[in-house]
Scaffold this active site. Sequence first.
Site, PDB file in Angstrom:
ATOM      1  CG  HIS A 215      -4.055   3.485  -1.034  1.00  0.00           C
ATOM      2  ND1 HIS A 215      -5.300   4.056  -1.205  1.00  0.00           N
ATOM      3  CD2 HIS A 215      -3.510   4.081   0.060  1.00  0.00           C
ATOM      4  CE1 HIS A 215      -5.501   4.943  -0.250  1.00  0.00           C
ATOM      5  NE2 HIS A 215      -4.438   4.980   0.534  1.00  0.00           N
TER       6      HIS A 215
ATOM      7  CG  ASP B  45      -0.694   4.646  -6.840  1.00  0.00           C
ATOM      8  OD1 ASP B  45      -0.215   5.790  -6.689  1.00  0.00           O
ATOM      9  OD2 ASP B  45      -1.369   4.064  -5.961  1.00  0.00           O
TER      10      ASP B  45
ATOM     11  CD  GLN C 146       3.172   6.028  -0.103  1.00  0.00           C
ATOM     12  OE1 GLN C 146       4.252   6.259   0.422  1.00  0.00           O
ATOM     13  NE2 GLN C 146       2.045   6.550   0.350  1.00  0.00           N
TER      14      GLN C 146
ATOM     15  CE  LYS D 125       0.075   9.864   0.053  1.00  0.00           C
ATOM     16  NZ  LYS D 125      -0.157   9.094   1.292  1.00  0.00           N
TER      17      LYS D 125
ATOM     18  CB  CYS E  39      -6.062   3.303   2.834  1.00  0.00           C
ATOM     19  SG  CYS E  39      -6.935   4.531   3.820  1.00  0.00           S
TER      20      CYS E  39
END
Length: 631
Positions: free
Chosen positions: A343, A420, A423, A446, A584
């Site tokens: 991202h 990260d 997600q 999220k 993005c």
Amino acid sequence: MSINNTNLAGFGDLSSFEPEALLGQLPGEHPRMAAALALGKQASETGHFDVAELSRIVNELYSEGFPAGSPLAKQPDFASNDSLSHIASDAVLPNATSPKGVTEAPTPSIWSAAPSFASTKPDFASVEALQLQYGSSGANPFSSNDIALDQLIVGLNNPYENELKQILSGASSKPSGVTSVGSGVGNPSNSSHSPYYFLQDSPLHESQLNQTGKLPSASHPPFDANLVRKDFPILSELVNGRPLIWLDNAATTQKPQAVIDRISYFYQHENSNIHRAAHELAARATDAYEEARETVRRFINAPSIDNVIFVRGTTEAINLVAKTWGKKHLSEGDEIVISHLEHHANIVPWQQLCQETGAKLKVAPVDDSGQVLLAEYQKLLTSRVKLVSFTQVSNALGTVTPAAEMIQMAHRAGAKVLLDGAQSVSHMRTDVQALDADFFVFSGHKVFGPTGIGALYGKPELLADMPAWQGGGNMIQDVTFDKTVYHDAPSKFEAGTGNIADAVGLGAALEYVERIGIDNIARYEHELLVYATAALCKVPGLCLIGTAKEKASVLSFTLEGYKSEEVGAALNQEGIAVRSGHHCAQPILRRFGLETTVRPSLAFYNTYAEVDVLVNALLRLSSTKAPTNFS
């Protein structure tokens, strides 16, 4: 112990609450039959009726579905939004003439669960057929204070609870301890039931938590996505006259009533700035804020709350690491490695850091399925690499990277790793200690929490070494005009008044997920993803982008003859929300020769019927010559 069920037949009577009678409704042999019969035999021999075990068995029955022909068998799924409309209108959606606002979803009952009996009130006339016969102990198991009626009937509300309580306790001279959700009857210590259907089991005691404080997976009853949906008021919205189908979960998730209520409660009863005050509301607010930090710690299995820093979200967390640890430890000639999947939030901060320090940014490539090429990644891990930063799940493709292996490889090269989890956190179990990540970041919105709140995890030695990022109140121990002494982490990185209410809301969201069970979520979503993938592949002209073997809940595609925004607009007319654009993540789309895709993304409140509606809409769209003909 036994129950005389003479003259009682069909699900619309109390004999259905026996394991034998319940499973007797099923044609043929059922895999839960043996367990239920053993439970009944044990009750007959010992006089002890294990309600919790019965509740577990029946919850599994409801979750797994009943054989065709059973009164409890699921009704056919609906293939289009047109056919869903009247069902949803009768159940949880406002009708076509009502305001398009949030409506209260009716609580499902054991009677409405069986359509063939939904309109029939149980016959309580034959009370003699319900008299309980006990063993030598003479004890009435239904008079025990630890039995909840909502557990006895599968965790669902019963409109005839008063009659049931009278009947079940009628053979005992002792006051009945049978309770029902919200009834206030029975032992007060055991009556704190939640209005959310899967939270109606008894609260877990500390002894039921494992050594890490995490909820044991066995403590979660199986769930039904159609029942889960009732916890999310926005899913009762109408869009263009159709029931909302929210398939934009990779952009943001919807919020359960538990989160909405918790934030509202904070503002009604706890609102104050935290720390540094002696009054009651400051104490309440501080407790709520720090309890949320503990919930985050438990959810990601961090070793201490001191490792958890509240931030605005994943983007701010990555920038914090870049501007503190990165700026301190990187210099000209050093290297940062990221993957092609990232991202923009995991690209731009590192580019900026390289521009400031003279370091270089290296990119690990992916194969044609969208998975990281580990051999190429390994080649990049030279002694010059100081930091590796990559996503656990791609927001554009859904690829699940081999995070643990990639972290180990980076550590062998002497690099630190930021993972990260924006997600991944809502789709799979997170254990930062098992992963051995140096930093882990995620956003609350999220994972069914509020916007504007997230968390950064860092290993304690790294946080201690990092300089303060922003200066102000809350992060200082002492200030003079000559110098400032800072608090240790996490306060050192939380300057000023934080997003207190939304931190509390994040805690509520994570507790909600814990109670459902992240493993239950992962299992259901995987099965739904497999189904959706196969269904989309049947649409002529549709090309899936990102076909890695390991994926999570993202289905990016292009449709021949249409721009992505045209597909998104057409689906919106059907009440289907998807993301259309570059997400993005322009570099990874350009890796596949694209500028944009259409991206449906799934969560545990999505259903197979919703996938069918999406596929049917795309089939109709693909059969037309122009988007304007789609109606």
